[in-house]
Design a protein around this motif. Structure first.
Motif, PDB file in Angstrom:
ATOM      1  N   TYR A  12     -92.047  55.398 -10.165  1.00 42.29           N
ATOM      2  CA  TYR A  12     -92.228  54.345  -9.426  1.00 42.29           C
ATOM      3  C   TYR A  12     -93.073  53.318 -10.132  1.00 42.29           C
ATOM      4  O   TYR A  12     -92.870  51.999  -9.906  1.00 42.29           O
ATOM      5  N   ALA A  13     -93.976  53.968 -10.760  1.00 42.03           N
ATOM      6  CA  ALA A  13     -95.076  52.561 -11.430  1.00 42.03           C
ATOM      7  C   ALA A  13     -94.474  52.084 -12.573  1.00 42.03           C
ATOM      8  O   ALA A  13     -94.847  50.878 -12.884  1.00 42.03           O
ATOM      9  N   LEU A  14     -93.237  52.294 -13.039  1.00 41.48           N
ATOM     10  CA  LEU A  14     -92.552  51.599 -14.207  1.00 41.48           C
ATOM     11  C   LEU A  14     -91.624  50.421 -13.555  1.00 41.48           C
ATOM     12  O   LEU A  14     -91.170  49.580 -14.144  1.00 41.48           O
ATOM     13  N   LEU A  15     -91.381  50.622 -12.258  1.00 42.31           N
ATOM     14  CA  LEU A  15     -90.333  49.560 -11.623  1.00 42.31           C
ATOM     15  C   LEU A  15     -91.037  48.208 -11.406  1.00 42.31           C
ATOM     16  O   LEU A  15     -92.252  47.874 -10.864  1.00 42.31           O
ATOM     17  N   PRO A  16     -90.473  46.945 -11.976  1.00 42.58           N
ATOM     18  CA  PRO A  16     -91.236  45.625 -11.968  1.00 42.58           C
ATOM     19  C   PRO A  16     -91.245  45.037 -10.633  1.00 42.58           C
ATOM     20  O   PRO A  16     -92.226  44.363 -10.118  1.00 42.58           O
ATOM     21  N   TYR A  17     -90.341  45.576  -9.791  1.00 44.28           N
ATOM     22  CA  TYR A  17     -90.271  45.179  -8.329  1.00 44.28           C
ATOM     23  C   TYR A  17     -91.671  45.487  -7.348  1.00 44.28           C
ATOM     24  O   TYR A  17     -92.311  44.796  -6.681  1.00 44.28           O
ATOM     25  N   ARG A  18     -92.110  46.484  -7.967  1.00 44.75           N
ATOM     26  CA  ARG A  18     -93.395  47.167  -7.360  1.00 44.75           C
ATOM     27  C   ARG A  18     -94.534  46.222  -7.351  1.00 44.75           C
ATOM     28  O   ARG A  18     -95.368  45.884  -6.314  1.00 44.75           O
ATOM     29  N   GLU A  19     -94.917  45.377  -8.585  1.00 42.49           N
ATOM     30  CA  GLU A  19     -95.918  44.561  -8.743  1.00 42.49           C
ATOM     31  C   GLU A  19     -95.778  43.204  -7.805  1.00 42.49           C
ATOM     32  O   GLU A  19     -96.615  42.474  -7.249  1.00 42.49           O
ATOM     33  N   SER A  20     -94.477  42.929  -7.280  1.00 39.38           N
ATOM     34  CA  SER A  20     -94.218  41.704  -6.364  1.00 39.38           C
ATOM     35  C   SER A  20     -94.742  42.173  -5.049  1.00 39.38           C
ATOM     36  O   SER A  20     -94.690  41.188  -4.138  1.00 39.38           O
ATOM     37  N   LEU A  21     -95.040  43.272  -4.569  1.00 32.33           N
ATOM     38  CA  LEU A  21     -95.537  43.767  -3.384  1.00 32.33           C
ATOM     39  C   LEU A  21     -96.869  42.957  -3.098  1.00 32.33           C
ATOM     40  O   LEU A  21     -97.512  43.053  -2.062  1.00 32.33           O
ATOM     41  N   VAL A  22     -97.823  43.204  -4.474  1.00 35.31           N
ATOM     42  CA  VAL A  22     -99.144  42.808  -4.278  1.00 35.31           C
ATOM     43  C   VAL A  22     -99.192  41.430  -3.517  1.00 35.31           C
ATOM     44  O   VAL A  22     -98.442  40.400  -3.976  1.00 35.31           O
ATOM     45  N   GLY A  23    -100.114  41.126  -2.427  1.00 33.21           N
ATOM     46  CA  GLY A  23    -100.362  39.857  -1.823  1.00 33.21           C
ATOM     47  C   GLY A  23     -99.312  39.568  -0.592  1.00 33.21           C
ATOM     48  O   GLY A  23     -99.334  38.344  -0.004  1.00 33.21           O
ATOM     49  N   GLN A  24     -98.420  40.426  -0.559  1.00 33.09           N
ATOM     50  CA  GLN A  24     -97.469  40.528   0.596  1.00 33.09           C
ATOM     51  C   GLN A  24     -97.675  41.251   1.749  1.00 33.09           C
ATOM     52  O   GLN A  24     -97.996  42.415   1.257  1.00 33.09           O
ATOM     53  N   ARG A  25     -97.039  41.112   2.877  1.00 30.51           N
ATOM     54  CA  ARG A  25     -96.998  42.119   4.030  1.00 30.51           C
ATOM     55  C   ARG A  25     -96.061  42.984   3.840  1.00 30.51           C
ATOM     56  O   ARG A  25     -94.889  42.760   3.411  1.00 30.51           O
ATOM     57  N   ILE A  26     -96.215  44.305   4.110  1.00 29.32           N
ATOM     58  CA  ILE A  26     -95.489  45.415   3.480  1.00 29.32           C
ATOM     59  C   ILE A  26     -95.547  46.346   5.018  1.00 29.32           C
ATOM     60  O   ILE A  26     -96.495  46.128   5.700  1.00 29.32           O
ATOM     61  N   ILE A  27     -94.747  47.346   5.036  1.00 26.41           N
ATOM     62  CA  ILE A  27     -94.651  48.410   6.085  1.00 26.41           C
ATOM     63  C   ILE A  27     -95.255  49.532   5.097  1.00 26.41           C
ATOM     64  O   ILE A  27     -94.299  49.805   4.313  1.00 26.41           O
ATOM     65  N   TYR A  28     -96.303  50.363   5.682  1.00 20.85           N
ATOM     66  CA  TYR A  28     -96.769  51.314   4.605  1.00 20.85           C
ATOM     67  C   TYR A  28     -96.604  52.703   5.550  1.00 20.85           C
ATOM     68  O   TYR A  28     -97.284  52.777   6.780  1.00 20.85           O
ATOM     69  N   VAL A  29     -95.922  53.816   5.260  1.00 24.57           N
ATOM     70  CA  VAL A  29     -95.731  55.090   5.988  1.00 24.57           C
ATOM     71  C   VAL A  29     -96.271  55.963   5.370  1.00 24.57           C
ATOM     72  O   VAL A  29     -95.940  56.378   3.943  1.00 24.57           O
ATOM     73  N   VAL A  30     -97.576  56.749   5.842  1.00 18.89           N
ATOM     74  CA  VAL A  30     -98.277  57.788   5.140  1.00 18.89           C
ATOM     75  C   VAL A  30     -98.717  58.893   6.155  1.00 18.89           C
ATOM     76  O   VAL A  30     -98.591  58.685   7.406  1.00 18.89           O
ATOM     77  N   PRO A  31     -98.795  60.017   5.564  1.00 18.87           N
ATOM     78  CA  PRO A  31     -99.211  61.042   6.382  1.00 18.87           C
ATOM     79  C   PRO A  31    -100.640  60.650   7.109  1.00 18.87           C
ATOM     80  O   PRO A  31    -101.423  60.131   6.815  1.00 18.87           O
ATOM     81  N   ALA A  32    -100.774  61.325   8.524  1.00 20.17           N
ATOM     82  CA  ALA A  32    -101.812  60.829   9.273  1.00 20.17           C
ATOM     83  C   ALA A  32    -103.051  61.457   8.593  1.00 20.17           C
ATOM     84  O   ALA A  32    -104.312  60.639   8.991  1.00 20.17           O
ATOM     85  N   ASP A  33    -102.968  62.180   7.762  1.00 22.73           N
ATOM     86  CA  ASP A  33    -104.436  62.686   7.312  1.00 22.73           C
ATOM     87  C   ASP A  33    -104.832  61.924   5.995  1.00 22.73           C
ATOM     88  O   ASP A  33    -105.833  62.180   5.342  1.00 22.73           O
ATOM     89  N   PHE A  34    -104.145  60.945   5.771  1.00 21.43           N
ATOM     90  CA  PHE A  34    -104.337  59.799   4.483  1.00 21.43           C
ATOM     91  C   PHE A  34    -105.692  59.304   4.676  1.00 21.43           C
ATOM     92  O   PHE A  34    -105.812  58.590   5.983  1.00 21.43           O
ATOM     93  N   SER A  35    -106.444  59.016   3.662  1.00 21.36           N
ATOM     94  CA  SER A  35    -107.833  58.500   3.975  1.00 21.36           C
ATOM     95  C   SER A  35    -107.844  57.190   4.414  1.00 21.36           C
ATOM     96  O   SER A  35    -107.385  56.114   3.984  1.00 21.36           O
ATOM     97  N   LEU A  36    -108.495  57.085   5.674  1.00 18.56           N
ATOM     98  CA  LEU A  36    -108.484  55.573   6.077  1.00 18.56           C
ATOM     99  C   LEU A  36    -109.531  54.506   5.304  1.00 18.56           C
ATOM    100  O   LEU A  36    -109.265  53.263   5.196  1.00 18.56           O
ATOM    101  N   LYS A  37    -110.529  55.273   4.800  1.00 21.44           N
ATOM    102  CA  LYS A  37    -111.416  54.358   3.870  1.00 21.44           C
ATOM    103  C   LYS A  37    -110.489  53.819   2.656  1.00 21.44           C
ATOM    104  O   LYS A  37    -110.472  52.775   2.253  1.00 21.44           O
ATOM    105  N   THR A  38    -109.757  54.752   2.101  1.00 18.65           N
ATOM    106  CA  THR A  38    -108.512  54.242   1.053  1.00 18.65           C
ATOM    107  C   THR A  38    -107.523  53.286   1.607  1.00 18.65           C
ATOM    108  O   THR A  38    -107.510  52.280   0.844  1.00 18.65           O
ATOM    109  N   LEU A  39    -107.128  53.456   2.711  1.00 21.56           N
ATOM    110  CA  LEU A  39    -106.296  52.545   3.285  1.00 21.56           C
ATOM    111  C   LEU A  39    -106.901  50.999   3.448  1.00 21.56           C
ATOM    112  O   LEU A  39    -106.384  50.017   2.838  1.00 21.56           O
TER     113      LEU A  39
END
Length: 154
Positions: free
Chosen positions: A89-116
């Motif tokens: 996924y890191a190779l996809l150019p579309y990925r960089e366009s996500l920076v600075g825009q609003r997204i919906i992010y789905v992660v396991p509940a134990d994902f670090s809140l500090k990291t978020l």
């Protein structure tokens, strides 16, 4: 012949769970519950984004691919790999366009809140959705909306 029979039994078990394998050792559970999870996520997505314009993201490629397949509209889902090893996924150019825009992010509940909180300029918790893949096993996921910080994706 024994190999063929064993193969058929295992394939049947992956669909119908016929073998007495404890949940914590049963690899077939990875494939159960995603259809219901995708439907519950779809209901939630339509509430926060009725026009379905916000990008849907997960952290790991495994979750991203399952979300893309089991969410009814089969949206493009991006894996962000925040505090995680890199993947295709890191190779996809579309990925960089996500920076600075609003997204919906789905992660396991134990994902670090500090990291978020370190990864987003703004972050808002949306809802808890449980992935229930058996009578005894359930994995909670959180959905968030937020704006990705600059320089977060390597």
């Amino acid at each position: 012949a024994a190999g063929i029979i064993l193969n058929l039994v295992l394939m049947f078990h992956f669909v119908h769970r016929i073998l007495p394998v404890p949940d914590r050792f049963d690899a077939s559970l990875q494939f159960h519950g995603w259809k219901q999870f995708g439907s519950a996520l779809d209901v939630q997505l339509r509430k926060i984004d009725p026009e379905t314009k916000l990008p849907l993201c997960a952290n790991r490629y495994q979750d991203a691919s399952l979300l893309a397949f089991y969410t009814p509209l089969q949206p493009t889902v991006m894996a962000l790999n925040i505090s995680s090893r890199t993947n295709q996924y890191a190779l996809l150019p579309y990925r960089e366009s996500l920076v600075g825009q609003r997204i919906i992010y789905v992660v396991p509940a134990d994902f670090s809140l500090k990291t978020l909180t370190e990864s987003f300029d703004s972050l808002q918790f949306v809802q808890l959705i449980n992935l229930s893949n058996s009578k005894t096993m359930m994995r909670p996921y959180h959905s968030w909306t937020g704006i990705l910080k600059q320089g977060i994706m390597q």
